[in-house]
Design an enzyme around this catalytic site. Structure first.
Site, short mmCIF file in Angstrom:
data_model
loop_
_atom_site.label_atom_id
_atom_site.label_comp_id
_atom_site.label_asym_id
_atom_site.label_seq_id
_atom_site.Cartn_x
_atom_site.Cartn_y
_atom_site.Cartn_z
CD GLU A 1 -2.90 -1.38 2.27
OE1 GLU A 1 -2.91 -0.48 2.99
OE2 GLU A 1 -3.65 -2.38 2.20
CG ASN B 1 -0.66 -6.71 -1.52
OD1 ASN B 1 -1.04 -7.44 -2.66
ND2 ASN B 1 -1.01 -6.82 -0.32
CG HIS C 1 -9.88 -5.49 0.01
ND1 HIS C 1 -10.05 -6.56 0.81
CD2 HIS C 1 -8.74 -5.39 0.29
CE1 HIS C 1 -8.99 -7.04 1.38
NE2 HIS C 1 -8.19 -6.23 1.25
CD GLU D 1 -4.59 -7.72 1.32
OE1 GLU D 1 -5.53 -7.01 1.68
OE2 GLU D 1 -3.55 -7.60 1.33
CG ASP E 1 -13.00 -8.51 0.79
OD1 ASP E 1 -12.76 -7.58 -0.18
OD2 ASP E 1 -12.66 -8.78 1.97
O1 G3I Z 1 -6.89 -8.99 18.41
C1 G3I Z 1 -7.35 -7.69 18.89
C2 G3I Z 1 -8.61 -8.10 20.09
O2 G3I Z 1 -7.79 -8.68 21.11
C3 G3I Z 1 -9.05 -6.57 20.57
O3 G3I Z 1 -10.05 -6.91 21.47
C4 G3I Z 1 -9.61 -6.18 19.38
C5 G3I Z 1 -10.20 -4.59 19.65
O4 G3I Z 1 -10.09 -3.61 18.71
O5 G3I Z 1 -8.72 -5.94 18.35
C6 G3I Z 1 -8.08 -7.00 17.63
O6 G3I Z 1 -7.00 -6.76 16.86
C7 G3I Z 1 -7.58 -6.26 15.60
C8 G3I Z 1 -7.10 -7.21 14.43
O7 G3I Z 1 -7.55 -6.85 13.28
C9 G3I Z 1 -7.62 -8.80 14.60
O8 G3I Z 1 -8.98 -8.84 14.54
C10 G3I Z 1 -7.29 -4.81 15.27
O9 G3I Z 1 -7.87 -3.88 16.08
C11 G3I Z 1 -7.68 -4.60 13.90
O10 G3I Z 1 -7.01 -3.27 13.48
C12 G3I Z 1 -7.06 -5.58 12.92
O11 G3I Z 1 -7.46 -5.24 11.63
C13 G3I Z 1 -6.79 -5.92 10.62
C14 G3I Z 1 -6.53 -4.74 9.40
O12 G3I Z 1 -5.63 -5.25 8.44
C15 G3I Z 1 -5.46 -3.58 10.00
O13 G3I Z 1 -5.18 -2.78 9.18
C16 G3I Z 1 -7.75 -6.73 9.82
O14 G3I Z 1 -8.14 -7.92 10.63
C17 G3I Z 1 -7.02 -7.30 8.55
O15 G3I Z 1 -7.70 -8.09 7.83
C18 G3I Z 1 -6.73 -6.23 7.72
O16 G3I Z 1 -5.97 -6.43 6.66
C19 G3I Z 1 -5.62 -5.68 5.69
C20 G3I Z 1 -4.39 -6.17 5.01
O17 G3I Z 1 -3.42 -6.41 5.68
C21 G3I Z 1 -3.69 -4.98 3.99
N1 G3I Z 1 -4.87 -4.86 2.84
C22 G3I Z 1 -5.90 -4.48 3.61
C23 G3I Z 1 -6.63 -5.35 4.50
C24 G3I Z 1 -7.99 -5.09 5.22
O18 G3I Z 1 -7.74 -3.87 5.78
#
Ligand code: G3I
Length: 497
Positions: A135, A195, A235, A266, A268
Protein backbone atom coordinates in the site's frame (compact mmCIF):
# COMPACT_ATOMS: atom_id res chain seq x y z
CA UNK A 1 11.26 -21.72 -27.43
CA UNK A 2 13.11 -19.56 -29.91
CA UNK A 3 11.17 -18.25 -32.83
CA UNK A 4 8.94 -21.28 -33.23
CA UNK A 5 5.20 -21.23 -33.49
CA UNK A 6 3.46 -20.81 -30.17
CA UNK A 7 1.05 -23.55 -29.29
CA UNK A 8 -2.31 -22.73 -27.80
CA UNK A 9 -2.78 -24.55 -24.55
CA UNK A 10 -6.30 -25.25 -23.53
CA UNK A 11 -6.52 -26.75 -20.09
CA UNK A 12 -9.97 -27.99 -19.43
CA UNK A 13 -12.77 -28.39 -19.16
CA UNK A 14 -11.58 -31.13 -16.89
CA UNK A 15 -12.80 -34.65 -17.55
CA UNK A 16 -14.11 -34.91 -14.00
CA UNK A 17 -14.76 -31.71 -12.10
CA UNK A 18 -12.73 -31.23 -8.95
CA UNK A 19 -14.70 -30.74 -5.76
CA UNK A 20 -12.42 -28.40 -3.80
CA UNK A 21 -11.07 -24.99 -4.69
CA UNK A 22 -7.46 -26.08 -4.21
CA UNK A 23 -7.77 -29.14 -6.43
CA UNK A 24 -9.54 -27.24 -9.20
CA UNK A 25 -7.02 -24.41 -9.01
CA UNK A 26 -4.06 -26.79 -9.01
CA UNK A 27 -5.37 -28.46 -12.12
CA UNK A 28 -5.62 -25.06 -13.80
CA UNK A 29 -2.08 -24.19 -12.72
CA UNK A 30 -2.59 -21.63 -9.97
CA UNK A 31 -3.02 -21.56 -6.22
CA UNK A 32 -6.22 -20.70 -4.39
CA UNK A 33 -5.51 -19.34 -0.95
CA UNK A 34 -7.02 -17.79 2.15
CA UNK A 35 -6.04 -15.27 4.80
CA UNK A 36 -5.91 -16.95 8.17
CA UNK A 37 -5.26 -16.45 11.85
CA UNK A 38 -3.65 -18.96 14.23
CA UNK A 39 -6.91 -19.32 16.17
CA UNK A 40 -8.90 -20.21 13.05
CA UNK A 41 -6.96 -23.10 11.59
CA UNK A 42 -10.01 -25.26 11.10
CA UNK A 43 -9.92 -28.32 8.81
CA UNK A 44 -11.47 -26.33 5.99
CA UNK A 45 -8.27 -24.31 5.64
CA UNK A 46 -6.24 -27.26 4.42
CA UNK A 47 -9.14 -28.91 2.64
CA UNK A 48 -10.21 -26.05 0.42
CA UNK A 49 -7.08 -23.92 0.06
CA UNK A 50 -3.49 -24.53 -0.99
CA UNK A 51 -2.05 -21.16 -0.03
CA UNK A 52 -2.18 -19.25 3.23
CA UNK A 53 -1.60 -15.58 4.06
CA UNK A 54 -1.34 -14.58 7.74
CA UNK A 55 -4.10 -12.00 8.12
CA UNK A 56 -2.27 -10.13 10.89
CA UNK A 57 0.51 -12.04 12.66
CA UNK A 58 3.28 -11.38 10.15
CA UNK A 59 2.83 -7.62 10.19
CA UNK A 60 5.52 -5.42 11.76
CA UNK A 61 3.30 -4.47 14.71
CA UNK A 62 3.48 -8.11 15.76
CA UNK A 63 6.92 -9.12 14.56
CA UNK A 64 9.28 -6.14 14.74
CA UNK A 65 11.28 -4.61 17.53
CA UNK A 66 12.28 -0.95 17.24
CA UNK A 67 15.77 -1.93 16.11
CA UNK A 68 14.50 -4.26 13.38
CA UNK A 69 14.78 -7.46 15.37
CA UNK A 70 12.08 -10.13 15.58
CA UNK A 71 9.64 -10.77 18.42
CA UNK A 72 6.34 -12.62 18.90
CA UNK A 73 7.00 -15.08 16.12
CA UNK A 74 4.90 -17.91 17.56
CA UNK A 75 1.71 -17.03 15.66
CA UNK A 76 3.60 -16.82 12.39
CA UNK A 77 5.37 -20.10 13.15
CA UNK A 78 2.03 -21.76 13.82
CA UNK A 79 0.70 -20.65 10.44
CA UNK A 80 3.84 -21.56 8.54
CA UNK A 81 3.91 -25.01 10.15
CA UNK A 82 0.23 -25.54 9.43
CA UNK A 83 0.79 -24.57 5.81
CA UNK A 84 3.71 -26.95 5.48
CA UNK A 85 1.85 -29.89 6.93
CA UNK A 86 -1.09 -29.19 4.63
CA UNK A 87 1.03 -28.68 1.52
CA UNK A 88 0.15 -25.00 1.20
CA UNK A 89 2.23 -22.08 -0.04
CA UNK A 90 2.71 -19.14 2.33
CA UNK A 91 2.59 -15.46 1.48
CA UNK A 92 4.45 -13.37 4.03
CA UNK A 93 2.44 -10.24 4.74
CA UNK A 94 4.04 -7.71 5.06
CA UNK A 95 7.48 -6.08 5.57
CA UNK A 96 7.22 -2.35 4.76
CA UNK A 97 3.85 -0.72 5.36
CA UNK A 98 2.70 2.64 6.67
CA UNK A 99 0.01 0.91 8.73
CA UNK A 100 0.37 -1.60 11.59
CA UNK A 101 4.06 -0.64 11.72
CA UNK A 102 4.24 -0.97 15.49
CA UNK A 103 7.74 -0.37 16.86
CA UNK A 104 9.03 0.31 13.36
CA UNK A 105 6.91 3.41 12.95
CA UNK A 106 9.25 6.20 11.86
CA UNK A 107 12.24 3.88 11.42
CA UNK A 108 15.13 4.68 9.09
CA UNK A 109 15.82 2.73 5.92
CA UNK A 110 18.74 1.08 7.71
CA UNK A 111 16.41 -0.24 10.42
CA UNK A 112 13.87 -1.35 7.83
CA UNK A 113 16.67 -3.20 6.08
CA UNK A 114 17.61 -4.94 9.32
CA UNK A 115 14.02 -6.05 9.79
CA UNK A 116 13.73 -7.18 6.17
CA UNK A 117 16.83 -9.31 6.60
CA UNK A 118 15.71 -10.84 9.87
CA UNK A 119 12.20 -11.65 8.67
CA UNK A 120 13.22 -13.17 5.33
CA UNK A 121 16.01 -15.21 6.89
CA UNK A 122 13.85 -16.60 9.68
CA UNK A 123 11.52 -18.53 7.36
CA UNK A 124 13.63 -18.69 4.19
CA UNK A 125 12.06 -20.69 1.37
CA UNK A 126 9.12 -21.66 3.57
CA UNK A 127 7.73 -18.32 2.43
CA UNK A 128 6.93 -18.64 -1.27
CA UNK A 129 6.03 -14.95 -1.64
CA UNK A 130 6.75 -11.96 0.57
CA UNK A 131 4.81 -8.71 0.30
CA UNK A 132 7.89 -6.51 0.62
CA UNK A 133 6.06 -3.22 0.21
CA UNK A 134 2.36 -2.85 0.92
CA UNK A 135 0.00 0.00 0.00
CA UNK A 136 2.63 2.54 -1.07
CA UNK A 137 0.20 4.62 -3.09
CA UNK A 138 -2.25 7.28 -2.04
CA UNK A 139 -6.04 6.89 -2.06
CA UNK A 140 -8.50 8.69 -4.35
CA UNK A 141 -6.80 7.83 -7.63
CA UNK A 142 -4.16 10.55 -7.40
CA UNK A 143 -1.38 8.29 -8.71
CA UNK A 144 0.97 9.65 -6.03
CA UNK A 145 2.98 7.90 -3.36
CA UNK A 146 1.61 8.26 0.16
CA UNK A 147 2.87 11.31 1.99
CA UNK A 148 3.31 9.52 5.30
CA UNK A 149 6.12 7.41 6.73
CA UNK A 150 7.95 5.48 5.33
CA UNK A 151 7.43 7.39 2.08
CA UNK A 152 8.42 10.64 3.76
CA UNK A 153 11.97 9.32 3.41
CA UNK A 154 11.68 9.70 -0.37
CA UNK A 155 13.56 12.50 -2.13
CA UNK A 156 12.99 13.64 -5.70
CA UNK A 157 16.46 15.13 -6.17
CA UNK A 158 16.00 16.61 -9.63
CA UNK A 159 12.39 17.62 -9.09
CA UNK A 160 11.06 15.78 -12.13
CA UNK A 161 8.13 14.31 -10.25
CA UNK A 162 9.35 10.76 -9.73
CA UNK A 163 11.73 8.85 -7.49
CA UNK A 164 13.36 6.78 -10.20
CA UNK A 165 16.46 8.88 -10.93
CA UNK A 166 20.04 8.33 -9.85
CA UNK A 167 20.04 10.99 -7.16
CA UNK A 168 16.58 10.14 -5.83
CA UNK A 169 15.80 8.30 -2.62
CA UNK A 170 13.03 5.72 -2.81
CA UNK A 171 12.00 3.48 0.07
CA UNK A 172 10.35 1.09 -2.37
CA UNK A 173 13.52 0.62 -4.40
CA UNK A 174 15.79 0.37 -1.39
CA UNK A 175 13.55 -2.11 0.43
CA UNK A 176 13.36 -4.36 -2.61
CA UNK A 177 17.11 -4.17 -3.17
CA UNK A 178 17.66 -5.25 0.41
CA UNK A 179 15.10 -8.04 0.15
CA UNK A 180 16.62 -9.32 -3.07
CA UNK A 181 20.08 -9.35 -1.55
CA UNK A 182 18.85 -11.40 1.40
CA UNK A 183 17.01 -13.89 -0.82
CA UNK A 184 20.04 -14.34 -3.03
CA UNK A 185 22.52 -14.59 -0.19
CA UNK A 186 20.37 -17.25 1.47
CA UNK A 187 19.72 -19.15 -1.75
CA UNK A 188 15.99 -18.95 -1.08
CA UNK A 189 13.27 -19.53 -3.66
CA UNK A 190 11.15 -16.77 -2.15
CA UNK A 191 9.62 -14.31 -4.61
CA UNK A 192 9.28 -10.64 -3.77
CA UNK A 193 6.02 -8.82 -4.31
CA UNK A 194 4.52 -5.34 -4.20
CA UNK A 195 0.89 -5.25 -3.08
CA UNK A 196 -1.82 -2.59 -3.25
CA UNK A 197 -5.55 -1.95 -3.58
CA UNK A 198 -7.61 0.03 -6.12
CA UNK A 199 -5.05 -0.96 -8.75
CA UNK A 200 -7.12 -3.71 -10.34
CA UNK A 201 -8.51 -2.10 -13.49
CA UNK A 202 -7.03 0.00 -16.27
CA UNK A 203 -9.90 2.35 -15.50
CA UNK A 204 -12.05 3.22 -12.49
CA UNK A 205 -15.74 4.02 -12.45
CA UNK A 206 -16.86 6.05 -15.44
CA UNK A 207 -13.86 5.10 -17.55
CA UNK A 208 -11.42 7.45 -15.86
CA UNK A 209 -7.84 6.13 -16.17
CA UNK A 210 -6.73 4.31 -13.05
CA UNK A 211 -3.81 6.54 -12.06
CA UNK A 212 -3.00 4.41 -9.04
CA UNK A 213 -2.65 1.34 -11.27
CA UNK A 214 -0.50 3.34 -13.68
CA UNK A 215 1.75 4.48 -10.85
CA UNK A 216 2.15 0.89 -9.67
CA UNK A 217 2.91 -0.15 -13.21
CA UNK A 218 5.67 2.46 -13.48
CA UNK A 219 7.19 1.26 -10.21
CA UNK A 220 7.25 -2.36 -11.37
CA UNK A 221 8.60 -1.39 -14.76
CA UNK A 222 11.43 0.64 -13.24
CA UNK A 223 12.29 -1.91 -10.57
CA UNK A 224 11.58 -5.05 -12.50
CA UNK A 225 14.98 -6.52 -11.66
CA UNK A 226 14.04 -6.62 -7.95
CA UNK A 227 10.29 -7.25 -8.13
CA UNK A 228 9.01 -10.75 -8.94
CA UNK A 229 5.31 -10.40 -8.37
CA UNK A 230 2.46 -7.92 -8.06
CA UNK A 231 -0.52 -8.26 -5.76
CA UNK A 232 -3.88 -6.77 -6.65
CA UNK A 233 -5.62 -6.82 -3.28
CA UNK A 234 -9.06 -6.80 -4.90
CA UNK A 235 -11.31 -5.62 -2.10
CA UNK A 236 -14.17 -4.87 -4.47
CA UNK A 237 -16.94 -2.61 -3.25
CA UNK A 238 -18.99 0.49 -4.07
CA UNK A 239 -16.08 2.92 -3.85
CA UNK A 240 -15.71 4.29 -7.41
CA UNK A 241 -12.05 3.27 -7.37
CA UNK A 242 -12.77 -0.21 -6.00
CA UNK A 243 -15.11 -1.60 -8.61
CA UNK A 244 -14.67 -4.61 -10.85
CA UNK A 245 -14.06 -2.95 -14.20
CA UNK A 246 -14.30 -4.78 -17.50
CA UNK A 247 -10.62 -4.11 -18.20
CA UNK A 248 -9.40 -6.09 -15.17
CA UNK A 249 -7.97 -8.79 -17.41
CA UNK A 250 -6.20 -6.28 -19.64
CA UNK A 251 -4.57 -4.72 -16.60
CA UNK A 252 -3.44 -8.11 -15.27
CA UNK A 253 -2.06 -8.81 -18.72
CA UNK A 254 -0.07 -5.60 -18.93
CA UNK A 255 1.68 -6.35 -15.63
CA UNK A 256 2.23 -9.96 -16.68
CA UNK A 257 3.84 -8.67 -19.85
CA UNK A 258 6.50 -7.04 -17.69
CA UNK A 259 7.51 -10.57 -16.71
CA UNK A 260 6.14 -10.59 -13.16
CA UNK A 261 3.63 -12.97 -11.64
CA UNK A 262 0.30 -11.35 -10.82
CA UNK A 263 -1.79 -12.44 -7.83
CA UNK A 264 -5.24 -11.55 -6.59
CA UNK A 265 -4.17 -11.30 -2.97
CA UNK A 266 -7.03 -10.21 -0.71
CA UNK A 267 -10.21 -10.92 -2.61
CA UNK A 268 -13.59 -10.10 -1.18
CA UNK A 269 -16.58 -8.76 -3.10
CA UNK A 270 -19.34 -6.69 -1.57
CA UNK A 271 -22.53 -8.62 -2.21
CA UNK A 272 -24.36 -5.49 -3.37
CA UNK A 273 -22.25 -3.63 -5.88
CA UNK A 274 -24.91 -1.15 -6.94
CA UNK A 275 -22.32 1.09 -8.61
CA UNK A 276 -20.49 -1.71 -10.27
CA UNK A 277 -19.83 -1.20 -13.97
CA UNK A 278 -20.55 -4.77 -14.84
CA UNK A 279 -23.41 -5.98 -12.71
CA UNK A 280 -24.25 -6.75 -9.13
CA UNK A 281 -24.54 -10.51 -8.68
CA UNK A 282 -21.87 -11.58 -6.22
CA UNK A 283 -21.43 -15.06 -7.65
CA UNK A 284 -21.15 -13.66 -11.16
CA UNK A 285 -18.69 -11.05 -9.99
CA UNK A 286 -16.53 -13.74 -8.42
CA UNK A 287 -16.72 -15.64 -11.68
CA UNK A 288 -15.51 -12.58 -13.62
CA UNK A 289 -12.52 -12.04 -11.36
CA UNK A 290 -11.49 -15.69 -11.44
CA UNK A 291 -11.89 -15.80 -15.21
CA UNK A 292 -9.78 -12.66 -15.70
CA UNK A 293 -6.97 -14.34 -13.75
CA UNK A 294 -7.35 -17.67 -15.52
CA UNK A 295 -7.07 -15.94 -18.86
CA UNK A 296 -3.57 -14.64 -18.10
CA UNK A 297 -0.96 -17.38 -17.70
CA UNK A 298 1.16 -15.33 -15.33
CA UNK A 299 -1.78 -14.74 -13.01
CA UNK A 300 -0.66 -17.57 -10.76
CA UNK A 301 -2.80 -17.28 -7.66
CA UNK A 302 -5.96 -16.02 -6.02
CA UNK A 303 -6.38 -15.53 -2.28
CA UNK A 304 -9.64 -14.71 -0.51
CA UNK A 305 -9.39 -12.48 2.56
CA UNK A 306 -10.94 -14.85 5.04
CA UNK A 307 -13.18 -17.90 5.10
CA UNK A 308 -16.65 -16.71 6.02
CA UNK A 309 -18.65 -13.50 5.95
CA UNK A 310 -19.13 -13.30 9.70
CA UNK A 311 -15.39 -13.66 10.35
CA UNK A 312 -14.36 -11.13 7.70
CA UNK A 313 -12.84 -7.72 8.45
CA UNK A 314 -15.80 -6.37 6.46
CA UNK A 315 -18.55 -8.66 7.68
CA UNK A 316 -21.31 -6.20 6.74
CA UNK A 317 -20.45 -6.64 3.04
CA UNK A 318 -20.87 -10.42 3.19
CA UNK A 319 -18.03 -10.59 0.70
CA UNK A 320 -16.63 -14.11 1.06
CA UNK A 321 -17.38 -17.65 -0.11
CA UNK A 322 -18.88 -19.19 3.04
CA UNK A 323 -21.42 -18.37 5.73
CA UNK A 324 -21.13 -19.76 9.23
CA UNK A 325 -18.18 -19.57 11.59
CA UNK A 326 -16.02 -21.21 14.22
CA UNK A 327 -15.16 -24.14 11.98
CA UNK A 328 -18.69 -24.82 10.77
CA UNK A 329 -19.19 -23.32 7.32
CA UNK A 330 -21.75 -23.39 4.52
CA UNK A 331 -20.90 -22.82 0.86
CA UNK A 332 -22.46 -19.80 -0.83
CA UNK A 333 -23.43 -19.41 -4.49
CA UNK A 334 -20.17 -17.49 -4.85
CA UNK A 335 -18.26 -20.62 -3.82
CA UNK A 336 -20.01 -22.71 -6.44
CA UNK A 337 -19.32 -20.10 -9.12
CA UNK A 338 -15.62 -19.95 -8.26
CA UNK A 339 -15.28 -23.72 -8.21
CA UNK A 340 -17.08 -24.00 -11.53
CA UNK A 341 -14.93 -21.34 -13.15
CA UNK A 342 -11.73 -22.92 -11.86
CA UNK A 343 -12.86 -26.28 -13.20
CA UNK A 344 -13.20 -24.77 -16.67
CA UNK A 345 -9.46 -24.14 -16.57
CA UNK A 346 -7.34 -21.71 -18.47
CA UNK A 347 -7.43 -20.90 -22.16
CA UNK A 348 -4.16 -19.17 -22.72
CA UNK A 349 -1.12 -19.24 -24.92
CA UNK A 350 1.91 -21.09 -23.62
CA UNK A 351 3.93 -18.08 -24.72
CA UNK A 352 3.00 -16.44 -21.46
CA UNK A 353 4.43 -19.09 -19.14
CA UNK A 354 6.42 -17.33 -16.42
CA UNK A 355 10.05 -16.82 -17.42
CA UNK A 356 11.77 -13.65 -18.36
CA UNK A 357 14.81 -12.16 -19.97
CA UNK A 358 14.95 -9.46 -17.35
CA UNK A 359 18.00 -10.02 -15.18
CA UNK A 360 17.19 -10.82 -11.59
CA UNK A 361 20.58 -12.12 -10.56
CA UNK A 362 22.72 -9.05 -10.11
CA UNK A 363 21.66 -6.99 -7.17
CA UNK A 364 23.74 -3.98 -6.33
CA UNK A 365 25.19 -3.63 -2.87
CA UNK A 366 24.01 -0.06 -2.70
CA UNK A 367 20.95 1.72 -3.90
CA UNK A 368 21.52 1.90 -7.60
CA UNK A 369 18.86 3.89 -9.36
CA UNK A 370 17.33 2.99 -12.66
CA UNK A 371 16.53 5.33 -15.44
CA UNK A 372 13.42 7.35 -15.58
CA UNK A 373 10.79 5.92 -17.84
CA UNK A 374 7.87 7.95 -19.11
CA UNK A 375 4.60 7.30 -17.35
CA UNK A 376 2.37 4.80 -19.01
CA UNK A 377 -0.44 5.78 -21.26
CA UNK A 378 -3.74 4.13 -20.66
CA UNK A 379 -6.76 4.53 -22.88
CA UNK A 380 -9.31 7.04 -21.70
CA UNK A 381 -11.99 5.54 -23.87
CA UNK A 382 -12.70 2.35 -25.74
CA UNK A 383 -13.18 0.29 -22.63
CA UNK A 384 -14.04 -3.27 -23.60
CA UNK A 385 -17.67 -4.16 -23.08
CA UNK A 386 -16.89 -7.76 -22.24
CA UNK A 387 -13.88 -9.38 -20.69
CA UNK A 388 -14.58 -12.82 -22.06
CA UNK A 389 -11.91 -13.78 -24.57
CA UNK A 390 -13.06 -15.31 -27.81
CA UNK A 391 -9.68 -16.57 -28.88
CA UNK A 392 -6.04 -16.81 -28.16
CA UNK A 393 -4.35 -16.73 -31.53
CA UNK A 394 -0.60 -16.97 -31.54
CA UNK A 395 1.43 -16.63 -34.68
CA UNK A 396 5.12 -16.34 -35.22
CA UNK A 397 7.55 -14.82 -37.62
CA UNK A 398 10.33 -16.79 -39.22
CA UNK A 399 13.49 -16.90 -37.07
CA UNK A 400 16.14 -14.58 -38.40
CA UNK A 401 19.36 -16.35 -37.44
CA UNK A 402 21.47 -13.92 -35.52
CA UNK A 403 18.65 -11.37 -35.41
CA UNK A 404 15.33 -11.79 -33.66
CA UNK A 405 11.95 -13.37 -34.07
CA UNK A 406 8.57 -12.35 -32.70
CA UNK A 407 5.41 -14.17 -31.79
CA UNK A 408 2.05 -12.87 -30.71
CA UNK A 409 -0.64 -14.09 -28.38
CA UNK A 410 -4.07 -12.51 -28.64
CA UNK A 411 -6.78 -12.25 -26.03
CA UNK A 412 -9.91 -10.96 -27.74
CA UNK A 413 -13.43 -10.05 -26.75
CA UNK A 414 -16.33 -8.49 -28.60
CA UNK A 415 -14.96 -5.21 -29.92
CA UNK A 416 -11.49 -5.33 -28.42
CA UNK A 417 -8.29 -7.20 -27.81
CA UNK A 418 -5.00 -7.34 -25.93
CA UNK A 419 -1.96 -8.58 -27.81
CA UNK A 420 1.21 -9.80 -26.10
CA UNK A 421 4.29 -9.86 -28.28
CA UNK A 422 7.40 -11.83 -27.44
CA UNK A 423 10.70 -10.74 -29.01
CA UNK A 424 13.29 -13.50 -28.95
CA UNK A 425 16.95 -12.96 -29.78
CA UNK A 426 18.58 -15.42 -32.15
CA UNK A 427 22.11 -16.76 -31.84
CA UNK A 428 23.56 -13.38 -30.84
CA UNK A 429 22.68 -10.77 -28.27
CA UNK A 430 20.73 -7.87 -29.74
CA UNK A 431 20.78 -4.27 -28.56
CA UNK A 432 17.55 -3.04 -30.06
CA UNK A 433 14.55 -4.37 -31.98
CA UNK A 434 11.74 -3.36 -34.28
CA UNK A 435 8.57 -5.43 -34.68
CA UNK A 436 6.38 -4.63 -37.67
CA UNK A 437 2.87 -6.00 -38.00
CA UNK A 438 -0.25 -5.08 -39.90
CA UNK A 439 -3.57 -4.75 -38.11
CA UNK A 440 -6.78 -5.74 -39.87
CA UNK A 441 -8.91 -2.96 -41.29
CA UNK A 442 -10.89 -1.26 -38.52
CA UNK A 443 -8.51 -2.23 -35.72
CA UNK A 444 -7.02 0.60 -33.67
CA UNK A 445 -4.35 0.50 -30.99
CA UNK A 446 -5.45 2.48 -27.94
CA UNK A 447 -2.61 1.72 -25.55
CA UNK A 448 0.79 0.02 -25.62
CA UNK A 449 3.32 -0.85 -22.95
CA UNK A 450 7.02 -1.64 -22.96
CA UNK A 451 7.39 -0.41 -26.57
CA UNK A 452 7.16 2.74 -28.69
CA UNK A 453 4.74 2.57 -31.62
CA UNK A 454 4.73 4.37 -34.97
CA UNK A 455 0.98 4.38 -35.61
CA UNK A 456 -2.36 3.24 -34.25
CA UNK A 457 -3.71 1.37 -37.25
CA UNK A 458 -2.61 -0.32 -40.45
CA UNK A 459 1.05 -1.31 -40.46
CA UNK A 460 2.50 -0.44 -37.07
CA UNK A 461 6.14 -0.58 -36.03
CA UNK A 462 6.94 -1.21 -32.38
CA UNK A 463 10.44 -0.46 -31.15
CA UNK A 464 12.13 -1.14 -27.84
CA UNK A 465 12.16 1.36 -25.01
CA UNK A 466 15.25 2.22 -23.02
CA UNK A 467 15.25 -0.77 -20.70
CA UNK A 468 14.32 -3.69 -22.96
CA UNK A 469 16.35 -3.23 -26.15
CA UNK A 470 19.14 -5.53 -25.06
CA UNK A 471 18.13 -9.18 -25.20
CA UNK A 472 20.71 -11.87 -24.68
CA UNK A 473 21.11 -14.66 -27.22
CA UNK A 474 18.20 -17.06 -26.99
CA UNK A 475 16.38 -14.95 -24.40
CA UNK A 476 13.26 -12.89 -24.86
CA UNK A 477 11.47 -9.78 -23.76
CA UNK A 478 7.80 -8.94 -24.11
CA UNK A 479 5.63 -5.94 -24.86
CA UNK A 480 1.93 -5.52 -25.39
CA UNK A 481 -0.83 -3.40 -26.74
CA UNK A 482 -4.57 -3.03 -26.38
CA UNK A 483 -6.99 -2.03 -29.08
CA UNK A 484 -10.48 -1.89 -30.46
CA UNK A 485 -11.81 -3.93 -33.36
CA UNK A 486 -10.37 -7.33 -34.14
CA UNK A 487 -6.78 -8.55 -34.22
CA UNK A 488 -6.86 -11.64 -36.41
CA UNK A 489 -4.07 -12.84 -38.68
CA UNK A 490 -1.23 -10.86 -37.12
CA UNK A 491 2.16 -11.81 -38.57
CA UNK A 492 4.92 -9.98 -36.71
CA UNK A 493 8.27 -9.42 -38.42
CA UNK A 494 11.20 -8.70 -36.14
CA UNK A 495 14.37 -6.81 -37.10
CA UNK A 496 17.27 -6.48 -34.69
CA UNK A 497 19.57 -3.51 -34.48
O1 G3I B 1 -6.97 -8.98 18.46
C1 G3I B 1 -7.45 -7.73 18.97
C2 G3I B 1 -8.41 -7.97 20.09
O2 G3I B 1 -7.76 -8.59 21.17
C3 G3I B 1 -9.03 -6.64 20.52
O3 G3I B 1 -10.00 -6.86 21.47
C4 G3I B 1 -9.62 -5.93 19.34
C5 G3I B 1 -10.15 -4.56 19.72
O4 G3I B 1 -10.16 -3.66 18.65
O5 G3I B 1 -8.65 -5.77 18.32
C6 G3I B 1 -8.14 -6.99 17.85
O6 G3I B 1 -7.18 -6.73 16.83
C7 G3I B 1 -7.70 -6.33 15.58
C8 G3I B 1 -7.14 -7.27 14.51
O7 G3I B 1 -7.56 -6.85 13.24
C9 G3I B 1 -7.57 -8.72 14.71
O8 G3I B 1 -8.94 -8.83 14.55
C10 G3I B 1 -7.27 -4.91 15.28
O9 G3I B 1 -7.88 -4.02 16.19
C11 G3I B 1 -7.65 -4.53 13.88
O10 G3I B 1 -7.09 -3.27 13.56
C12 G3I B 1 -7.12 -5.55 12.91
O11 G3I B 1 -7.58 -5.22 11.62
C13 G3I B 1 -6.87 -5.80 10.57
C14 G3I B 1 -6.51 -4.70 9.59
O12 G3I B 1 -5.82 -5.29 8.47
C15 G3I B 1 -5.60 -3.67 10.22
O13 G3I B 1 -5.22 -2.74 9.26
C16 G3I B 1 -7.75 -6.81 9.86
O14 G3I B 1 -7.97 -7.93 10.73
C17 G3I B 1 -7.07 -7.32 8.60
O15 G3I B 1 -7.99 -8.09 7.85
C18 G3I B 1 -6.65 -6.14 7.74
O16 G3I B 1 -5.95 -6.63 6.63
C19 G3I B 1 -5.59 -5.64 5.65
C20 G3I B 1 -4.33 -6.12 4.95
O17 G3I B 1 -3.31 -6.36 5.89
C21 G3I B 1 -3.85 -5.10 3.93
N1 G3I B 1 -4.92 -4.78 2.99
C22 G3I B 1 -6.17 -4.38 3.58
C23 G3I B 1 -6.66 -5.42 4.59
C24 G3I B 1 -7.96 -5.01 5.15
O18 G3I B 1 -7.86 -3.79 5.87
Amino acid sequence: MVGGAVAVQSIGPAAAAETTLRAAAAKAGLFFGVAASPNRLYPIVGQEFNQLTPENVMKPDTLATSSGGLQNTSGADTLVNHAQSNNMLVRGHTLVWHSQAGALQGASQATLNTFIGNAINRWGSKIAYWDVVNEALEDNNTGRRRNQWPHTMNRDANGDGDYFDSGDTDVIRDSFIRAKQVVQAGGFTTKLCINDYDVEGLTVQGGTPNRKANALYDIVRNYRQYIDCVGFQSHFNDNPNSIISSDLQANIQRFADLGVEVHITELDIDDDLSNNDIGSGQAENYRKVVRACLNVAKCTGITVWGISDSESWRSSERGLLFTGGNGSYQKKAAYTAVLDELNKGRTVSTSSVPTSSVPTSSVPTSSVPTSSVPTSSVPTSSVPTSSVPTSSVPTSSVPTGGGCSASVSVNAWTGGFVVSVRVTAGASTINGWNVRLTLPSGATVTNAWSANRSANSGTVQFTNVSYNGRVNAGQYTEFGFQGTGTATGLTPVCTAS
